[in-house]
Design an enzyme around this catalytic site. Sequence first.
Site, PDB file in Angstrom:
ATOM      1  N   HIS A  99      39.561  45.838  35.152  1.00 55.04           N
ATOM      2  CA  HIS A  99      38.413  46.686  35.486  1.00 55.04           C
ATOM      3  C   HIS A  99      37.154  46.076  34.896  1.00 55.04           C
ATOM      4  CE1 HIS A  99      35.624  50.085  34.239  1.00 55.04           C
ATOM      5  NE2 HIS A  99      35.554  50.069  35.553  1.00 55.04           N
ATOM      6  N   SER A 100      36.096  45.974  35.699  1.00 55.51           N
ATOM      7  CA  SER A 100      34.785  45.527  35.231  1.00 55.51           C
ATOM      8  C   SER A 100      34.884  44.162  34.554  1.00 55.51           C
ATOM      9  CB  SER A 100      34.204  46.597  34.297  1.00 55.51           C
ATOM     10  OG  SER A 100      32.846  46.370  34.021  1.00 55.51           O
ATOM     11  N   MET A 101      34.607  44.071  33.245  1.00 47.45           N
ATOM     12  CA  MET A 101      34.756  42.795  32.546  1.00 47.45           C
ATOM     13  C   MET A 101      36.157  42.231  32.721  1.00 47.45           C
ATOM     14  SD  MET A 101      34.333  41.980  28.447  1.00 47.45           S
ATOM     15  CE  MET A 101      35.877  42.848  28.025  1.00 47.45           C
TER      16      MET A 101
END
Length: 286
Positions: A99-101
């Site tokens: 998720h994300s990073m």
Amino acid sequence: MRNSHEIRFTLPSIEIAGKVWGEPGGLPVIGLHGWLDNAATFDLIGPQLSNVHLVALDLPGHGLSDHLPAGGYSLWQQAATVLQVANDLGWKRFALLGHSMGGIISCILSGTLPQRLIGAAMIDGLLPVTGEAQDAPRQMARFFEASQALAGKRKPVYDSAAKAVSARVLGGTSSISRDAAAMLVERGLMPEQGGWTWRTDPQLMLPSPVRLTFEHAIAFAEAISTPTCLVLASQGVMARHPQLLERIDRFGHIQTHRVEGGHHLHLEEPAPIVATIIDSFFQTLA
């Protein structure tokens, strides 16, 4: 619904904590959370994945994992830690859920070491924040200046976990519901002076000393040759960058799903939809 259990890895220079869903024998998957989050980011979708052995990490500086020395954090350092964990598990090949990073780290690893990757599922994260080459000196100056200022700062102390949750809701770089924040905060706090403060390494708040150019970032995504699934949130972080979305639309090798929701949609109301998409994708890899 499957319960999770805790796991720890004693790596050459750091102790890494994590949460595990599923049993050995399922598809080996390493879960990677977003910036300032932790392994609890998969608390809703982890139990919904079938025939998957999900080992979700607290990346260095996050959650229950150790911190790194000064100047130690970068996307490639975090990616190297993922490989160390995979080796410790004895996984020659594995899949990623980011998720994300964590999605950005998944992209870097997928584009770099296809021989190690079975595939990767990413949630509202694919390419890093980029910079122009001519801005590199000023970017590094910002890092040095912020590093010096950090030495005199003290972490905030909250007299209750509920107030820490409120701070997370109000102070985040993207909107997040109170329930979603509470799941992340529970793993991200430690006792301090009769109250609570963040376990997270303050160094993670520093600006990056070096940023890849847009061309660098695109090269990693274009180099991906293993199956890849991307869930894009309609009100997520990536939705703020039309140039990025336009470029993603041209990635014919990345299976893209657009879902209504915010950046933490996998911890909020759309979570069942996200879980179904990812579970279906992982079933194609088994």
